[in-house]
Design a protein around this motif. Structure first.
Motif, PDB file in Angstrom:
ATOM      1  N   GLU A 193       0.894  -1.143   0.063  1.00  0.00           N
ATOM      2  CA  GLU A 193       0.030  -0.087  -0.135  1.00  0.00           C
ATOM      3  C   GLU A 193       0.874   1.008  -0.049  1.00  0.00           C
ATOM      4  O   GLU A 193       0.339   2.249  -0.848  1.00  0.00           O
ATOM      5  N   ALA A 194       1.996   1.429   0.607  1.00  0.00           N
ATOM      6  CA  ALA A 194       3.116   2.394   0.543  1.00  0.00           C
ATOM      7  C   ALA A 194       3.452   2.617  -0.502  1.00  0.00           C
ATOM      8  O   ALA A 194       3.489   3.921  -1.236  1.00  0.00           O
ATOM      9  N   PHE A 195       3.851   1.810  -1.545  1.00  0.00           N
ATOM     10  CA  PHE A 195       4.197   1.956  -2.749  1.00  0.00           C
ATOM     11  C   PHE A 195       3.230   2.569  -3.550  1.00  0.00           C
ATOM     12  O   PHE A 195       3.485   3.293  -4.321  1.00  0.00           O
ATOM     13  N   ARG A 196       1.978   1.917  -3.629  1.00  0.00           N
ATOM     14  CA  ARG A 196       1.076   2.464  -4.311  1.00  0.00           C
ATOM     15  C   ARG A 196       0.525   3.999  -4.079  1.00  0.00           C
ATOM     16  O   ARG A 196       0.274   4.637  -5.108  1.00  0.00           O
ATOM     17  N   THR A 197       0.734   4.087  -2.870  1.00  0.00           N
ATOM     18  CA  THR A 197       0.494   5.779  -2.418  1.00  0.00           C
ATOM     19  C   THR A 197       1.684   6.604  -2.917  1.00  0.00           C
ATOM     20  O   THR A 197       1.443   7.614  -3.663  1.00  0.00           O
ATOM     21  N   LEU A 198       2.873   6.246  -2.919  1.00  0.00           N
ATOM     22  CA  LEU A 198       3.949   7.130  -3.582  1.00  0.00           C
ATOM     23  C   LEU A 198       3.736   7.234  -5.083  1.00  0.00           C
ATOM     24  O   LEU A 198       3.955   7.919  -5.585  1.00  0.00           O
ATOM     25  N   TYR A 199       3.224   5.732  -5.765  1.00  0.00           N
ATOM     26  CA  TYR A 199       3.049   5.985  -7.130  1.00  0.00           C
ATOM     27  C   TYR A 199       2.007   6.774  -7.646  1.00  0.00           C
ATOM     28  O   TYR A 199       2.080   7.524  -8.585  1.00  0.00           O
ATOM     29  N   PHE A 200       0.908   6.860  -7.013  1.00  0.00           N
ATOM     30  CA  PHE A 200      -0.134   7.855  -7.113  1.00  0.00           C
ATOM     31  C   PHE A 200       0.140   9.282  -6.724  1.00  0.00           C
ATOM     32  O   PHE A 200      -0.149  10.160  -7.680  1.00  0.00           O
ATOM     33  N   LYS A 201       0.960   9.463  -5.889  1.00  0.00           N
ATOM     34  CA  LYS A 201       1.319  11.033  -5.685  1.00  0.00           C
ATOM     35  C   LYS A 201       2.455  11.208  -6.802  1.00  0.00           C
ATOM     36  O   LYS A 201       2.333  12.544  -6.942  1.00  0.00           O
ATOM     37  N   GLU A 202       3.012  10.430  -7.303  1.00  0.00           N
ATOM     38  CA  GLU A 202       3.976  10.679  -8.550  1.00  0.00           C
ATOM     39  C   GLU A 202       3.248  11.355  -9.547  1.00  0.00           C
ATOM     40  O   GLU A 202       3.433  12.164 -10.212  1.00  0.00           O
ATOM     41  N   LYS A 203       2.130  10.630  -9.747  1.00  0.00           N
ATOM     42  CA  LYS A 203       1.101  11.036 -10.938  1.00  0.00           C
ATOM     43  C   LYS A 203       0.604  12.412 -10.618  1.00  0.00           C
ATOM     44  O   LYS A 203       0.438  13.218 -11.576  1.00  0.00           O
ATOM     45  N   ILE A 204       0.136  12.802  -9.353  1.00  0.00           N
ATOM     46  CA  ILE A 204      -0.337  14.002  -8.880  1.00  0.00           C
ATOM     47  C   ILE A 204       0.628  15.167  -9.018  1.00  0.00           C
ATOM     48  O   ILE A 204       0.520  16.114  -9.605  1.00  0.00           O
ATOM     49  N   ILE A 205       1.944  14.743  -8.740  1.00  0.00           N
ATOM     50  CA  ILE A 205       2.813  15.742  -8.695  1.00  0.00           C
ATOM     51  C   ILE A 205       3.332  15.980 -10.481  1.00  0.00           C
ATOM     52  O   ILE A 205       3.662  17.191 -10.662  1.00  0.00           O
ATOM     53  N   ILE A 206       3.320  14.973 -11.307  1.00  0.00           N
ATOM     54  CA  ILE A 206       3.505  15.100 -12.688  1.00  0.00           C
ATOM     55  C   ILE A 206       2.366  16.181 -13.111  1.00  0.00           C
ATOM     56  O   ILE A 206       2.674  17.167 -13.912  1.00  0.00           O
ATOM     57  N   ASP A 207       1.227  15.865 -12.733  1.00  0.00           N
ATOM     58  CA  ASP A 207       0.055  16.880 -13.256  1.00  0.00           C
ATOM     59  C   ASP A 207       0.458  18.101 -12.812  1.00  0.00           C
ATOM     60  O   ASP A 207      -0.165  19.300 -13.355  1.00  0.00           O
ATOM     61  N   SER A 208       0.807  18.431 -11.485  1.00  0.00           N
ATOM     62  CA  SER A 208       0.955  19.631 -10.965  1.00  0.00           C
ATOM     63  C   SER A 208       2.152  20.286 -11.713  1.00  0.00           C
ATOM     64  O   SER A 208       1.878  21.723 -12.158  1.00  0.00           O
ATOM     65  N   ILE A 209       3.022  19.617 -12.149  1.00  0.00           N
ATOM     66  CA  ILE A 209       4.123  20.190 -12.941  1.00  0.00           C
ATOM     67  C   ILE A 209       3.700  20.623 -14.364  1.00  0.00           C
ATOM     68  O   ILE A 209       4.131  21.560 -14.762  1.00  0.00           O
ATOM     69  N   ARG A 210       2.535  19.943 -14.909  1.00  0.00           N
ATOM     70  CA  ARG A 210       2.250  20.119 -16.103  1.00  0.00           C
ATOM     71  C   ARG A 210       1.440  21.405 -16.026  1.00  0.00           C
ATOM     72  O   ARG A 210       1.571  22.181 -16.627  1.00  0.00           O
ATOM     73  N   ARG A 211       0.836  21.541 -14.932  1.00  0.00           N
ATOM     74  CA  ARG A 211      -0.292  22.699 -14.769  1.00  0.00           C
ATOM     75  C   ARG A 211       0.363  24.001 -14.561  1.00  0.00           C
ATOM     76  O   ARG A 211       0.274  25.005 -15.083  1.00  0.00           O
ATOM     77  N   GLN A 212       1.691  23.857 -13.869  1.00  0.00           N
ATOM     78  CA  GLN A 212       2.212  24.967 -13.419  1.00  0.00           C
ATOM     79  C   GLN A 212       3.192  25.446 -14.592  1.00  0.00           C
ATOM     80  O   GLN A 212       3.569  26.566 -15.072  1.00  0.00           O
ATOM     81  N   SER A 213       3.579  24.465 -15.575  1.00  0.00           N
ATOM     82  CA  SER A 213       4.329  24.577 -16.983  1.00  0.00           C
ATOM     83  C   SER A 213       3.160  25.493 -17.728  1.00  0.00           C
ATOM     84  O   SER A 213       3.564  26.722 -18.282  1.00  0.00           O
ATOM     85  N   ASN A 214       2.059  24.950 -17.766  1.00  0.00           N
ATOM     86  CA  ASN A 214       0.900  25.587 -18.759  1.00  0.00           C
ATOM     87  C   ASN A 214       0.859  27.474 -18.106  1.00  0.00           C
ATOM     88  O   ASN A 214       0.546  27.975 -18.992  1.00  0.00           O
ATOM     89  N   THR A 215       0.827  27.359 -16.809  1.00  0.00           N
ATOM     90  CA  THR A 215       0.587  28.767 -16.255  1.00  0.00           C
ATOM     91  C   THR A 215       1.772  29.563 -16.747  1.00  0.00           C
ATOM     92  O   THR A 215       1.572  30.732 -16.975  1.00  0.00           O
ATOM     93  N   MET A 216       3.031  29.075 -16.541  1.00  0.00           N
ATOM     94  CA  MET A 216       4.158  29.934 -17.088  1.00  0.00           C
ATOM     95  C   MET A 216       3.963  29.989 -18.539  1.00  0.00           C
ATOM     96  O   MET A 216       4.238  31.249 -19.184  1.00  0.00           O
TER      97      MET A 216
END
Length: 595
Positions: free
Chosen positions: A141-164
């Motif tokens: 379960e801990a790995f799946r949490t980290l894996y899911f968090k990775e996807k969230i961070i990637i989406d945030s990076i993508r949104r922040q890049s779009n904002t810039m």
């Protein structure tokens, strides 16, 4: 004074030229500004492009890292970790470039900080999940949490890049709109400014063209004036010269050379060359006069002689005056005239005056001798005639008696003529003293001199009160005596002589007879009688010396009396006029100036 409009003045042309220069500078300034804006816009576009590229690089590097890491999780093949391992270095390099590109944009700098945090979080998450992969704990379960968090961070990076991306594109659009606005305005502005400049240049050209025509006309006038001046110098026998004092340079006009007997511009115009023509006897005086030129503003008129090469001596007169040029240099402009004829004329006149003075003295001496020396033999003739008449009178025949009477009459007329000549000579003497005198007293004295003949003819003399005037006493009394004598002498037979004297003070401009008078106020004295009169055509003749209008057998007289009257009035700077009518009478009008 000639009216001068603004557009005709030189100042107006200067204003136009200054405006044209200002407009040209303005165009240059706007051109520079436009080029600078274009450069800024280009730099903005390039910078935005670079920012977007680097953002794309970061996103791409992170995607590659994520894809490689997922493949690594699935296959456990370490080959897929290569993009992940390279991504960190490349992302850091892109971040450094982005910091340099957005250093002037504070909002983008904040966005970059957020993006940097997200990136660091992503790599931290990769590191944590990698531990689970190495331990084969990917199903926890801990790995799946980290894996899911990775996807969230990637989406945030993508949104922040779009904002810039969006912010950078927005800034780009704003700057492009401003640039397009400037680009649309600039051609219109340039065209308007160029049109105004062209109009100003046309106006300036027109003004310059008009000025050139005026200058040409003025030059023509100057040429005419110069030629007229040359002709005037030739006719007037004078020449001009200019001395530039500071540079010690002289300039002579053509006719100044001619005055020296030389051809125009035949030698260098210098002071020493001019001195060569000055007469040796006048050299010292001439040099002293010229030394005053620098010290004084004006050079008094100086006269000197020159000797021309042909030996002719000429008299010259020079006058000079200093002035300052616009640049403050002192100059002396002079005029030299040939006064040879004037000087020779003066010398000739002086010689003639000396001869005339000698002749007058000789004539005066002859007149005195003739008048006085003739009296002694005349007295003897009259004495012998008287004795002959007393002692031998009864022995003469009728014709002898007639001859004796004629001799006696001739001797009497000779006596009167000598007395009149003496009186006329007295009026010409220079020692004439003017004294303030009562003319009534002088007139009474004249009446006393004529008292015997006045009583004899029972003459009636009436008149106005005469003024007090400054006169030569004995001459005015003689004037009154001669006028009374004239009226009594030429009275009509069997008619009581009536003599009237009138007086008034008059203005010269109110008297028709005083058109050429030199004074403004005059004493007007009028003698009127009822004698035999004379014809008006003889009005000027009766004042001439020895002039007689009547036969000497009818009326005694020498023709000198009225001439003496005219001379006396002339000595007083006055005027005398005569008017007459046959058998009506005569009128003598005397004008004596009021002193």
């Amino acid at each position: 004074m000639e009216k001068k409009y603004l557009f005709e003045s030189t100042s107006f042309l200067r204003v136009i030229l200054l405006l044209s220069l200002f407009v040209i500078l303005l165009i240059g300034g706007f051109t520079y500004r436009h080029i600078a804006n274009l450069k800024d816009s280009t730099e903005v576009v390039v910078k935005t492009y670079k920012v977007n590229v680097e953002l794309e690089h970061i996103v791409s590097y992170l995607r590659d890292a994520e894809s490689g890491y997922r493949n690594y999780i699935a296959t456990k093949d370490t080959l897929y970790l290569k993009p992940y391992l390279n991504a960190s270095e490349k992302v850091n390099s892109s971040f450094l470039k982005l910091k340099g590109l957005i250093k002037e944009n504070s909002q983008q700098q904040e966005n970059l900080k957020v993006l940097n945090i997200l990136t660091d979080s992503l790599f931290s998450n990769f590191y944590k999940s990698n531990v689970f992969v190495k331990n084969n704990e990917t199903n926890t379960e801990a790995f799946r949490t980290l894996y899911f968090k990775e996807k969230i961070i990637i989406d945030s990076i993508r949104r922040q890049s779009n904002t810039m991306f969006d912010l950078e594109n927005k800034l780009l659009n704003i700057r492009q709109e401003k640039y397009q606005s400037d680009s649309q305005f600039t051609p219109l502005f340039f065209y308007s400014v160029l049109l105004v400049t062209l109009i100003l240049i046309i106006i300036a050209y027109n003004k310059i063209s008009i000025d050139l025509k005026h200058i040409k006309a003025k030059n023509d006038q100057l040429l005419i004036f110069k030629e007229a001046t040359n002709q005037s110098e030739i006719i007037g026998k004078h020449g001009n010269w200019i001395w530039h004092i500071e540079s010690n340079i002289f300039a002579y006009s053509d006719n100044l050379y001619r005055l020296l007997g030389e051809e125009p511009q035949s030698f260098e115009a210098t002071f020493d060359n001019f001195l060569k023509f000055v007469h040796p006897e006048d050299m010292e005086k001439f040099s002293k006069d010229l030394d005053k030129m620098i010290k004084v503003e004006e050079l008094p008129i100086t006269n000197y002689r020159i000797i021309q090469k042909n030996g002719s001596i000429k008299y010259l007169k020079t006058y000079a005056k200093s002035f300052y040029s616009v640049n403050g240099q002192k100059r002396l402009i002079g005029n030299t005239s040939d006064v040879t004829y004037e000087i020779e004329g003066i010398l000739t006149l002086e010689e003639h005056n000396l001869k005339l003075e000698r002749n007058n003295k000789e004539l005066s001496a002859f007149n005195y001798a003739a008048s006085h020396d003739l009296q002694e033999p005349l007295r003897k003739i009259q004495t012998f005639i008287s004795r002959l008449e007393e002692k031998e009178g009864n022995k003469f025949s009728d014709s002898g008696r007639q001859y004796l009477d004629r001799i006696k009459s001739a001797a009497t007329r000779m006596r009167l003529l000598i007395d009149d000549l003496l009186q006329f000579s007295r009026t010409n003497k220079p020692d004439k003293e003017f004294i303030s005198s009562d003319l009534n007293t002088l007139f009474e004295n004249a009446k006393q001199d004529m008292a015997e003949i006045i009583l004899e003819k029972k003459a009636q003399i009436t008149g106005d009160t005469l003024p007090i005037a400054t006169v030569i006493v004995f001459q005015i009394q003689q004037l009154f005596s001669n006028l009374l004598s004239n009226s009594l002498k030429y009275s009509r037979e069997e008619t009581v002589p009536i003599i009237k004297i009138n007086y008034s003070k008059v203005k010269a401009d109110e008297e028709p007879d005083l058109i050429k008078a030199s004074k403004s106020l005059y004493h007007k004295i009028t003698f009127t009688d009822n004698g035999i009169g004379f014809e008006q055509k003889y009005t000027d003749q009766i004042f001439q010396l020895f002039s007689r209008l009547h036969n000497k057998k009818e009326y005694s007289g020498t023709g000198v009396g009225l001439s003496i009257c005219k001379k006396i009035v002339d000595n007083h700077q006055g005027y005398i006029f005569a008017k007459g009518e046959i058998n009506i009478g005569a009128t003598f009008i005397i004008y004596l100036p009021v002193s």
